[in-house]
Design a protein around this motif. Structure first.
Motif, PDB file in Angstrom:
ATOM      1  N   UNK A  22       0.872  -1.176   0.341  1.00 15.16           N
ATOM      2  CA  UNK A  22      -0.252   0.158  -0.222  1.00 15.16           C
ATOM      3  C   UNK A  22       0.675   1.550  -0.133  1.00 15.16           C
ATOM      4  N   UNK A  23       1.755   1.465  -0.048  1.00 12.92           N
ATOM      5  CA  UNK A  23       2.689   2.168   0.218  1.00 12.92           C
ATOM      6  C   UNK A  23       3.039   3.145  -1.293  1.00 12.92           C
ATOM      7  N   UNK A  24       2.347   3.546  -1.514  1.00 10.38           N
ATOM      8  CA  UNK A  24       2.171   4.074  -3.514  1.00 10.38           C
ATOM      9  C   UNK A  24       1.869   5.469  -3.394  1.00 10.38           C
ATOM     10  N   UNK A  25       2.514   6.169  -3.267  1.00 12.97           N
ATOM     11  CA  UNK A  25       2.596   7.636  -3.274  1.00 12.97           C
ATOM     12  C   UNK A  25       1.906   8.055  -4.751  1.00 12.97           C
ATOM     13  N   UNK A  26       1.256   7.600  -5.614  1.00 15.35           N
ATOM     14  CA  UNK A  26       0.480   8.288  -7.038  1.00 15.35           C
ATOM     15  C   UNK A  26       1.109   8.695  -8.583  1.00 15.35           C
ATOM     16  N   UNK A  27       1.184   8.229  -9.134  1.00 14.03           N
ATOM     17  CA  UNK A  27       1.326   8.593  -9.961  1.00 14.03           C
ATOM     18  C   UNK A  27       2.545  10.140 -10.210  1.00 14.03           C
ATOM     19  N   UNK A  29      -6.808  13.586  -5.622  1.00 14.18           N
ATOM     20  CA  UNK A  29      -7.281  11.998  -4.558  1.00 14.18           C
ATOM     21  C   UNK A  29      -6.557  12.730  -3.534  1.00 14.18           C
ATOM     22  N   UNK A  30      -5.243  12.891  -3.390  1.00  9.92           N
ATOM     23  CA  UNK A  30      -4.044  12.136  -2.621  1.00  9.92           C
ATOM     24  C   UNK A  30      -4.516  12.698  -1.424  1.00  9.92           C
ATOM     25  N   UNK A  31      -4.549  11.700   0.013  1.00 14.37           N
ATOM     26  CA  UNK A  31      -5.107  12.112   1.158  1.00 14.37           C
ATOM     27  C   UNK A  31      -3.457  11.250   2.036  1.00 14.37           C
ATOM     28  N   UNK A  32      -2.743  12.118   3.504  1.00 17.19           N
ATOM     29  CA  UNK A  32      -2.557  11.814   4.129  1.00 17.19           C
ATOM     30  C   UNK A  32      -3.097   9.906   3.897  1.00 17.19           C
ATOM     31  N   UNK A  33      -1.711   9.159   4.645  1.00 18.81           N
ATOM     32  CA  UNK A  33      -1.603   7.781   5.736  1.00 18.81           C
ATOM     33  C   UNK A  33      -0.835   7.595   5.758  1.00 18.81           C
ATOM     34  N   UNK A  34      -0.775   6.915   7.601  1.00 21.14           N
ATOM     35  CA  UNK A  34       0.163   5.886   8.241  1.00 21.14           C
ATOM     36  C   UNK A  34       0.330   4.951   7.726  1.00 21.14           C
TER      37      UNK A  34
END
Length: 234
Positions: free
Chosen positions: A7-12, A218-223
């Protein structure tokens, strides 16, 4: 993605984007940066590594620990290494750079980059660079030089985009070895940021991974958190 988690994917990442992987001294977060480079090379991108921290042999071994065979990729014409250790190696994809006179470092690196672009015909091909590591540059040349080098990179990056070169860059840094103010500045000029931290207590080692910053829609911070429990020695 790999040992850090799928799930550690920062997007394109956009053309000319700067992707920072910042890890702490007890963390293996640097592997995320290497995994991203591995993934892009496997998808057909050309990789360029600026090696600042360890000899090329150890660089290859560390990459191999996450399943990335730098030597194979280099021999197949899919990757080049710019080596600030200025070593003599058996590999024709390794380009040593002399570092005694710091005033000549940036021009020498740019000259090697031009040679690589011509040698591998990189116009029209995606290129992913990786600076391994920023703290290595800091230890070699200091904070003022590092900031100047990054600013010159950003300006040169825009020129290359206008000339038709498709590229983006991964910066890897052990933030515990550089001043806090310098790290904050690096964060500010980065478009995508993953932070990792390893925390030890008496019962476990906890690895926290934070997706801090991204230009992806649509990015949102995640941990994310993984725990390695302590084992009792007999």
């Amino acid at each position: 993605m790999g040992p850090m988690g799928k799930d550690v994917d920062i997007g394109e990442i956009i053309r000319g984007g700067v992707f920072l992987v910042s890890y702490g001294q007890y963390s293996l977060g640097w592997k995320i940066g290497v995994e991203y480079l591995k993934r892009e090379v496997e998808r057909g991108a050309f990789g360029i590594i600026l090696n600042t921290t360890v000899p090329v042999r150890k660089l290859c071994e560390r990459a191999r620990s996450v399943g990335f065979d730098i030597i194979e990729a280099g021999r197949k014409g899919r990757l080049a290494v710019i080596d600030l250790f200025n070593e003599e190696t058996e590999f024709d994809f390794v380009y040593p750079v002399e570092t005694v006179d710091r005033t000549l470092i940036i021009p020498r690196i740019e000259k090697v980059m031009d040679e690589i672009r011509g040698m591998y015909d990189l116009k029209g091909r995606k290129v992913v660079g990786a600076v391994v590591t920023l703290d290595g540059l800091y230890e070699l040349f200091g904070g003022k030089f590092l900031k100047n080098m990054m600013l010159q990179y950003l300006m040169r990056s825009e020129r290359l985009l206008k000339e038709g070169y498709d590229h983006w860059t991964i910066f890897i840094v052990n933030r515990d070895t550089i001043p806090r103010e310098l790290h904050s500045w690096i964060l500010s000029v980065s478009d995508y940021v993953i932070l990792t931290e390893g925390i030890m207590d008496r019962t476990s080692l906890i690895e926290n991974t934070v997706l801090l910053k991204s230009l992806a829609p649509g990015f949102s911070r995640r941990m994310f958190q993984t725990t390695v429990p302590a084992e009792r020695m007999n």
